[in-house]
Design a protein around this motif. Sequence first.
Motif, short mmCIF file in Angstrom:
data_model
loop_
_atom_site.label_atom_id
_atom_site.label_comp_id
_atom_site.label_asym_id
_atom_site.label_seq_id
_atom_site.Cartn_x
_atom_site.Cartn_y
_atom_site.Cartn_z
N ILE A 171 0.87 -1.18 0.00
CA ILE A 171 0.00 0.00 0.00
C ILE A 171 0.90 1.23 0.00
CG2 ILE A 171 -1.76 1.31 1.26
CD1 ILE A 171 -2.77 -1.36 2.38
N ALA A 204 -7.82 -10.43 0.65
CA ALA A 204 -8.36 -9.27 -0.05
C ALA A 204 -9.19 -8.37 0.88
CB ALA A 204 -9.20 -9.73 -1.23
N ALA A 205 -10.04 -8.99 1.72
CA ALA A 205 -10.92 -8.22 2.61
C ALA A 205 -10.10 -7.44 3.63
CB ALA A 205 -11.89 -9.13 3.31
N LEU A 240 -7.03 -6.53 3.36
CA LEU A 240 -6.28 -5.49 2.67
C LEU A 240 -7.13 -4.25 2.44
CD1 LEU A 240 -4.34 -7.60 -0.01
CD2 LEU A 240 -3.35 -6.28 1.86
N GLN A 241 -8.37 -4.51 2.05
CA GLN A 241 -9.26 -3.38 1.79
C GLN A 241 -9.57 -2.59 3.08
OE1 GLN A 241 -12.19 -5.08 -0.83
NE2 GLN A 241 -10.78 -4.45 -2.46
N GLN A 242 -9.73 -3.37 4.14
CA GLN A 242 -10.02 -2.72 5.43
C GLN A 242 -8.83 -1.88 5.87
OE1 GLN A 242 -10.75 -5.53 8.52
NE2 GLN A 242 -11.55 -4.00 9.95
N GLN A 244 -6.58 -0.64 3.95
CA GLN A 244 -6.46 0.52 3.05
C GLN A 244 -7.37 1.66 3.53
OE1 GLN A 244 -8.22 -0.05 -0.74
NE2 GLN A 244 -7.20 1.70 -1.70
N ALA A 245 -8.60 1.30 3.90
CA ALA A 245 -9.56 2.31 4.37
C ALA A 245 -9.06 2.98 5.64
CB ALA A 245 -10.91 1.66 4.60
N GLN A 279 -6.21 5.31 4.86
CA GLN A 279 -6.75 6.44 4.11
C GLN A 279 -7.29 7.52 5.07
OE1 GLN A 279 -7.49 6.67 0.26
NE2 GLN A 279 -7.32 8.70 1.18
N LEU A 328 -3.74 0.80 -2.95
CA LEU A 328 -3.43 -0.63 -2.81
C LEU A 328 -2.93 -1.13 -4.16
CD1 LEU A 328 -3.53 -3.23 -1.12
CD2 LEU A 328 -5.93 -3.46 -1.78
N GLU A 367 -4.90 -3.80 -6.40
CA GLU A 367 -5.97 -3.46 -7.33
C GLU A 367 -5.42 -3.37 -8.74
OE1 GLU A 367 -8.06 0.14 -6.48
OE2 GLU A 367 -8.64 -0.66 -4.50
#
Lengths: 222, 326
Positions: free
Chosen positions: B87, B159-160, B162-164, B166-167, B170, B180, B183
């Motif tokens: 990230i 993946a989940a 990672l997204q969390q 990232q948020a 952010q 990320l 993506e």
Amino acid sequence: MAAIRFSNVGKRYEGGFDALTGVDFTLESGEMAFLTGHSGAGKSTLLKLIMLMERASRGQVQVGDQDLNSLSRRNIPQHRRRIGVVFQNHHLLFDRTVFDNVALPLQIAGYDPSDAARRVRAALDKVGLLMREKQNPIALSSGEQQRVGIARAIVNKPAVLLADEPTGNLDPELSEGVMRLFEQFNRIGTTVLIASHDISLIERMRRRTLVLRGGRLVADGY
Amino acid sequence: MAIKPQEKVAPRGAQKHRVGHLDRSRGWFRHHIEVALQALVRLTVTPVATLMTLAVLAIALALPGFLFTVVNNIQQFSIGWDTNPRIMLYLNTEVEDARAEQLSLELMLHGGLSGVELIDRDQGLREFSSYSEFAGMLSLLDSNPLPAVILVLPADHQAAALQQLQAELQSIPEVSEAVLDLEWIQRLNAYLLMAERFSWVLSGLLALAVLLVVGNTIRMTLESRRDEILVAKLVGATDAWVRRPFLYSGFWYGLIGSLFAFVLVQVSLYLITGPANQLAQLYSSNFVLQGLDLTSGLILIATGTGLGVLGGFLSTGRHLRAIEPS
């Protein structure tokens, strides 16, 4: 033994034209005969049936002990290798030498090249053209071209030799020479059938003569 | 044709003859070699026409070869990221260097991260200058326009998660954007899948083109050899015998065409090696541009040759049957 036997043979072309009707005859092995009649009488058709360039519509054609009706398309090449044919327009190939023209049937039959070369020379020697082997047939006279055609027909030592108007384009003297050649091959056991409309030549040869008229065999004798 | 006239005089007279089995198979083999060589020689009789045909074949075969190689290379290029999602945190430009440094130290304590690397604004500028042709333009500016970047390696690769993560990153005030890398990889892989599919479709079309080119060329030579075919059939040539020279013509077209294609692919790749390696360096990847390896090269040549023979086969089938003495 019969070399060629026709039993009630008929040939009808598409459109209903009967080229041959009820033809019956037997040519014994080692016999020499002429086939005559006007043009369109069915001479060429009869030869084509023996060569399997055409199939009989009725009756039975037998060559040696082979019934041609039961011969599949696959086996036609083997059948043709046993028959030598001489054509009026001799069908020579002008992209190769006399030698290679005569060698073609042997190449196709898979002869060893040195063996084939010996046979080609023997055949050319018999027709008196041994000296011309390296020439292109286009450089030869029509009589010589016809003799190259004969050499090609007999190089494979066929049991049966057919000729369709072999003297059609030749003057009487050359015609006589060609006929003597056929007699020579006949003397060593080859069955010979010659289609010709040259009546005077046929009469001089004093051989069995089959006469066709309108697709029917109307005379068979000497 | 093939039998050389010999000088010695043959014994005369009739001899009984049978072609033996051994003789026959030896003759068959010899015949094949002869026919193959004759077919090759025949190609040289019309050198310009032959070369043009070969050029068309080479291009038609090179295109798929080239496409597959490129797709392969990009796939290989992207492998590095599949296992290591990253990230990138682009900080706001007004964030001071000291604050950036501090933030990176704070992130090191974050349980969800396995690694943190700060690329401060000066370092970013240096790297940018060394790789980019636009470096000269930077000197025209009064201040460094580049933001500081913090590169973090997530511990959890799901993946989940990672997204969390990232948020969460952010939402840090100093962070302008958390990107990320994964993506990008996923998109790249989707593009690659599409490119691969496209390569297959294109290959199919070009294979058809090869068949048509070879088939059409051979059909023309077939017409010009009509007399020869007729005479050969009259004296007892089998369909296979008559067909053989044309199959060998197809064989040579395919083989030589695909060899040309192989060279074309290698030359094209050589031309893009320089820029490609530079690109790889930018991504700090130890990627090296791969040409066609031996296996792919052999596949290309085998496919080309096979298509050539098939083209010869298809174009002669019906036509040879139609040429019958009458």
